[in-house]
Scaffold this motif. Structure first.
Motif, PDB file in Angstrom:
ATOM      1  N   GLN A 264       0.848  -1.187   0.000  1.00 30.31           N
ATOM      2  CA  GLN A 264       0.000   0.000   0.000  1.00 30.31           C
ATOM      3  C   GLN A 264       0.890   1.246   0.000  1.00 30.31           C
ATOM      4  OE1 GLN A 264      -2.682   0.124   3.336  1.00 30.31           O
ATOM      5  NE2 GLN A 264      -3.531   2.113   2.763  1.00 30.31           N
ATOM      6  N   THR A 265       0.460   2.275  -0.696  1.00 31.78           N
ATOM      7  CA  THR A 265       1.171   3.547  -0.696  1.00 31.78           C
ATOM      8  C   THR A 265       0.502   4.459   0.324  1.00 31.78           C
ATOM      9  OG1 THR A 265       1.702   3.240  -3.032  1.00 31.78           O
ATOM     10  CG2 THR A 265       1.979   5.453  -2.137  1.00 31.78           C
ATOM     11  N   VAL A 266       1.328   5.050   1.192  1.00 29.15           N
ATOM     12  CA  VAL A 266       0.836   5.884   2.282  1.00 29.15           C
ATOM     13  C   VAL A 266       1.669   7.161   2.380  1.00 29.15           C
ATOM     14  CG1 VAL A 266      -0.021   3.930   3.649  1.00 29.15           C
ATOM     15  CG2 VAL A 266       2.326   4.729   3.980  1.00 29.15           C
TER      16      VAL A 266
ATOM     17  N   ARG B 104       5.878   3.415   0.179  1.00 25.97           N
ATOM     18  CA  ARG B 104       5.188   2.146  -0.035  1.00 25.97           C
ATOM     19  C   ARG B 104       5.524   1.256   1.160  1.00 25.97           C
ATOM     20  NH1 ARG B 104       5.888   2.029  -4.495  1.00 25.97           N
ATOM     21  NH2 ARG B 104       3.954   2.065  -5.572  1.00 25.97           N
ATOM     22  N   ILE B 105       4.501   0.621   1.698  1.00 28.33           N
ATOM     23  CA  ILE B 105       4.734  -0.330   2.778  1.00 28.33           C
ATOM     24  C   ILE B 105       5.278  -1.600   2.131  1.00 28.33           C
ATOM     25  CG2 ILE B 105       3.701  -1.724   4.607  1.00 28.33           C
ATOM     26  CD1 ILE B 105       1.568   0.488   4.904  1.00 28.33           C
TER      27      ILE B 105
ATOM     28  N   LEU C 184       8.803   0.917   5.544  1.00 24.19           N
ATOM     29  CA  LEU C 184       8.398   1.846   4.493  1.00 24.19           C
ATOM     30  C   LEU C 184       9.590   2.195   3.610  1.00 24.19           C
ATOM     31  CD1 LEU C 184       6.498   4.441   6.718  1.00 24.19           C
ATOM     32  CD2 LEU C 184       5.563   2.390   5.657  1.00 24.19           C
ATOM     33  N   CYS C 185       9.343   2.284   2.324  1.00 20.34           N
ATOM     34  CA  CYS C 185      10.360   2.737   1.378  1.00 20.34           C
ATOM     35  C   CYS C 185       9.780   3.911   0.588  1.00 20.34           C
ATOM     36  CB  CYS C 185      10.758   1.622   0.425  1.00 20.34           C
ATOM     37  SG  CYS C 185      11.615   0.282   1.262  1.00 20.34           S
TER      38      CYS C 185
ATOM     39  N   SER D 133      15.033   3.423   4.318  1.00 19.14           N
ATOM     40  CA  SER D 133      13.810   2.757   4.778  1.00 19.14           C
ATOM     41  C   SER D 133      13.436   3.355   6.124  1.00 19.14           C
ATOM     42  CB  SER D 133      14.037   1.254   4.957  1.00 19.14           C
ATOM     43  OG  SER D 133      14.331   0.654   3.738  1.00 19.14           O
ATOM     44  N   TYR D 134      12.146   3.364   6.388  1.00 22.02           N
ATOM     45  CA  TYR D 134      11.645   3.828   7.668  1.00 22.02           C
ATOM     46  C   TYR D 134      10.898   2.681   8.314  1.00 22.02           C
ATOM     47  CZ  TYR D 134      12.375   8.339   5.373  1.00 22.02           C
ATOM     48  OH  TYR D 134      12.911   9.402   4.690  1.00 22.02           O
ATOM     49  N   TYR D 135      11.003   2.599   9.631  1.00 19.01           N
ATOM     50  CA  TYR D 135      10.277   1.574  10.375  1.00 19.01           C
ATOM     51  C   TYR D 135       9.325   2.275  11.326  1.00 19.01           C
ATOM     52  CZ  TYR D 135      13.565  -1.789   8.513  1.00 19.01           C
ATOM     53  OH  TYR D 135      14.296  -2.587   7.659  1.00 19.01           O
TER      54      TYR D 135
END
Length: 171
Positions: free
Chosen positions: A10-12, A21-22, A41-42, A50-52
């Motif tokens: 999913q894009t958030v 994008r998840i 997340l990228c 990347s984010y967590y």
């Protein structure tokens, strides 16, 4: 918001400004003691980071992308909004900073419209556009154009002309 509101692929919007994008849901232990489930997340704009985000806190840091209908509603509401910016560049810079920090897309688009009018006035009178105004326009566009482009399925370069056309302005 429950952990089931977001899903892999999913894009958030992360932290109200970064479209991501998840990639997956992973279990990680970042503090050496507690393992938690995280959304990995990228960013979609080619960043190599990347984010967590903890699944339990996703509602505080993630939101769904705006829909086409939501974007069109914001654009259409611009006709009724008027933002007059001060002629004093220092006051204008402060007002613009508040608008950008506020994050209201309608206000940001209204600000962009007002700054472009200032820009046009400067050009027609042979004056130089201030660096702070140029920076504000760039910051505003970077803040809202990516999400608007995704919602409308157009390129970011087409967003400004789309808005102008929608509002009946010359492009």
């Amino acid at each position: 918001m429950s952990q089931f509101d977001f899903a892999p692929q999913q894009t958030v919007v992360y932290n109200d400004s970064c479209i991501c994008r998840i990639e997956e849901i992973v279990r990680r232990c970042f503090d050496g003691e507690h393992s938690l489930d995280y959304y990995k997340l990228c960013p979609v704009r080619g960043e190599h980071s990347s984010y967590y985000v903890p699944v339990a806190q996703a509602g505080e840091r993630l939101r769904n992308l705006m829909t086409e209908a939501e974007v069109l509603e914001i654009i259409d509401s611009l006709e009724a909004r008027v933002l007059s910016l001060s002629d004093d560049s220092r006051e204008r810079k402060e007002a613009v900073g508040r608008i950008l920090k506020g994050g209201d897309y309608g206000e940001i688009l209204c600000m962009l419209h007002a700054l472009r009018a200032v820009q046009a006035g400067c050009k027609s009178s042979g004056k130089r556009v201030s660096v702070s105004d140029e920076n504000a326009i760039r910051s505003g566009e970077e803040r809202v154009f990516p999400e608007i482009a995704m919602a409308l399925q157009i390129s970011e370069d087409e967003v400004d002309s789309f808005i102008r056309t929608r509002l009946g302005e010359a492009v």
